[in-house]
Design an enzyme around this catalytic site. Structure first.
Site, short mmCIF file in Angstrom:
data_model
loop_
_atom_site.label_atom_id
_atom_site.label_comp_id
_atom_site.label_asym_id
_atom_site.label_seq_id
_atom_site.Cartn_x
_atom_site.Cartn_y
_atom_site.Cartn_z
N TRP A 124 -8.41 -3.04 -3.00
CA TRP A 124 -8.95 -1.77 -2.50
C TRP A 124 -9.07 -0.76 -3.64
O TRP A 124 -8.69 0.40 -3.48
CB TRP A 124 -8.08 -1.17 -1.38
CG TRP A 124 -8.11 -1.98 -0.13
CD1 TRP A 124 -7.13 -2.81 0.33
CD2 TRP A 124 -9.19 -2.06 0.81
NE1 TRP A 124 -7.55 -3.40 1.49
CE2 TRP A 124 -8.80 -2.95 1.81
CE3 TRP A 124 -10.46 -1.47 0.89
CZ2 TRP A 124 -9.62 -3.27 2.89
CZ3 TRP A 124 -11.26 -1.77 1.95
CH2 TRP A 124 -10.84 -2.66 2.94
N GLU B 277 -4.97 7.43 -0.74
CA GLU B 277 -4.19 8.50 -1.39
C GLU B 277 -3.13 9.08 -0.44
O GLU B 277 -2.94 10.30 -0.35
CB GLU B 277 -5.11 9.58 -1.96
CG GLU B 277 -6.12 8.96 -2.93
CD GLU B 277 -6.39 9.79 -4.14
OE1 GLU B 277 -5.56 10.62 -4.52
OE2 GLU B 277 -7.47 9.60 -4.73
N GLN C 16 -21.07 14.57 18.41
CA GLN C 16 -21.14 14.99 19.82
C GLN C 16 -22.24 16.05 20.00
O GLN C 16 -23.01 16.00 20.95
CB GLN C 16 -19.77 15.55 20.24
CG GLN C 16 -19.58 15.66 21.72
CD GLN C 16 -19.46 14.29 22.41
OE1 GLN C 16 -19.24 13.28 21.76
NE2 GLN C 16 -19.66 14.27 23.71
N GLY D 254 0.85 -1.19 0.00
CA GLY D 254 0.00 0.00 0.00
C GLY D 254 0.88 1.24 0.00
O GLY D 254 1.30 1.72 -1.06
#
Ligand code: FAD
Length: 402
Positions: free
Chosen positions: A156, A365, A338, A131
């Site tokens: 991926w 990326e 939240q 990767g």
């Protein structure tokens, strides 16, 4: 310094915003739950010209500049990251790479139908075992007459099962001392014999998008499909990432904006202790931070877009924009949950989807760790950008719009 958007920029913003808000926002939750890409997305983006926004008209595009591309990405990701992912791979990582490195024949055969949205494109760099460390890739392309025989697996890969063409990087020379120098790039039509692909399910985010694998078993790729020279694969892939990362930065800016807007709306509706929660300073602090990060992220991507328009090298600035905006978008989405309290924790509201989607952009990326290494490398003078054999062409309205 001129920060004003042109009439054309505003037109792009409005067109893309109307598409995303009116046609996608209303159905995105269902497709996210179903973990499927809505079938109308790609044809509709093609019809509206979004898939070819920043390419010359003569190459099948809309003749807009690179800032327009960023503005479009911001609008798309303000609704859902999967829309912007389409732009990152189809436009940024693949088609802009063709504009930069392609021969006239490749531009006619591949860029033109992609810019028109007649063909969909993806980008195959990552592998099961490689990767961040791109040069560790195991895929090979062996020369055989005027063809290459491609073997390997890409993992991926966004739009793996939707794309017609893939820009694939594979090893052509195993004997070079630096493994980066042994890679080459190819444009591979995915209907070639020996290509198989499939989708990955069970992802944390970008569930309404397509992410998958592509396998190549003895796939014959003609030499005329090689992008650039043999051995330029790593450099080409990195230059494509300069363009993909720009779209990710702009999109993440849109996600911050969406988190901010959702938080403002909820803070003015929800009451606690007898007043709307927006009156509490600790809620205001979260909203103020979102304002701060939205404005900073926006300036960073607009600077990168301006540099692209001028034909200036922007690897450093684009990396900074991508790193900052993606980390900030994750923080903004988390704080938006939240602000929404328990309701933010369910998919009744969009903010939980924003958080799940934001995490992906911190990984793809270039992970945020890799961008920190890049930024430190520039600051410490360990890293320098040498001129490329082919640079991304500067935006020239006279050329782009005829
Ligand atoms: C939704 C999604 C879509 C994607 N789409 C595409 C696509 O279209 N095309 C494509 O080619 N790829 C795609 N990818 C793959 C993506 O680019 C990689 O996942 C990414 O480059 C990281 O590689 P990795 O997952 O193998 O992690 P690794 O490289 O194994 O990293 C694992 C961890 O180690 C850290 N690490 C690694 N090296 C260093 C270092 N030198 N210093 C400090 N920390 C380090 C990383 O930052 C990370 O935290 C996609 C990924 C996702 C999640």
């Amino acid at each position: 310094m001129d920060f004003a958007l042109t009439d054309e920029h505003r037109m792009v913003q409005n067109l893309v915003r109307e598409f995303a808000q009116n046609e996608v926002a209303t159905v995105i939750k269902d497709f996210d739950r179903a973990q499927e890409m809505a079938p109308f997305i790609l044809p509709r983006m093609a019809e509206l010209g979004i898939l070819g926004i920043c390419f010359p008209v003569k190459n099948g595009g809309q003749g807009m500049d690179y800032i327009s591309l960023g503005l479009a990405c911001e609008e798309l990701e303000a609704v859902d990251s999967t829309l912007r992912v389409v732009m990152s791979v189809h436009v940024g990582l693949n088609s802009m790479g063709l504009l930069q490195w392609g021969t006239e024949d490749q531009i006619q055969r591949f860029l033109l139908p992609q810019a028109r949205g007649e063909k969909i494109a993806c980008f195959g760099l990552t592998e099961p075992g490689a990767g961040s460390d791109v040069a560790a890739m195991a895929s090979t392309a062996k020369k055989n007459g005027d063809e290459y025989i491609l073997n390997g697996e890409k993992m991926w890969i966004s739009l793996a099962t939707k794309a017609d063409n893939a820009l694939v990087v594979a090893r052509t020379n195993p004997d070079v001392s630096d493994p980066h120098d042994g890679l080459s790039a190819f444009i591979v039509e995915l209907d070639r014999p020996g290509v198989t692909c499939g989708d990955i399910h069970g992802k944390l985010g970008v569930r309404a998008g397509s992410t998958g694998f592509i396998s190549f078993q003895d796939v014959r790729v003609p030499e005329v499909n090689r992008l650039g020279e043999e051995g330029e694969g790593f450099i080409i892939a990195m230059s494509c990432l300069d363009n993909g990362r720009y779209t990710v930065a702009a999109g993440a800016t849109g996600l911050i904006r969406a988190s901010l807007n959702a938080s403002i709306k909820y803070a003015q509706e929800r009451e606690a202790f007898g007043r709307e929660i927006g009156k509490f300073q600790l809620v205001q602090q979260k909203i103020a931070r979102m304002v701060q990060s939205y404005e900073a992220a926006r300036l960073l991507y607009l600077r990168a877009g301006w540099m692209k328009n001028q034909g200036l090298r922007n690897t450093r600035e684009t990396s900074l924009a991508k790193w900052y905006a993606t980390d900030a978008s994750f923080d903004a989405a988390s704080e938006a949950i939240q602000v929404h309290g328990a309701y933010g924790y369910s998919d009744e509201y969009d903010v939980e989807r924003y958080l799940r989607n934001a995490k992906g952009a911190i990984i793809y990326e270039g992970t945020s760790e890799i961008h920190q290494l890049i930024q430190a490398g520039y600051a410490l003078n360990y890293r320098d950008d040498r001129p490329l054999r082919c640079e991304l062409p500067a935006y020239d309205v006279e050329v782009w719009q005829i």
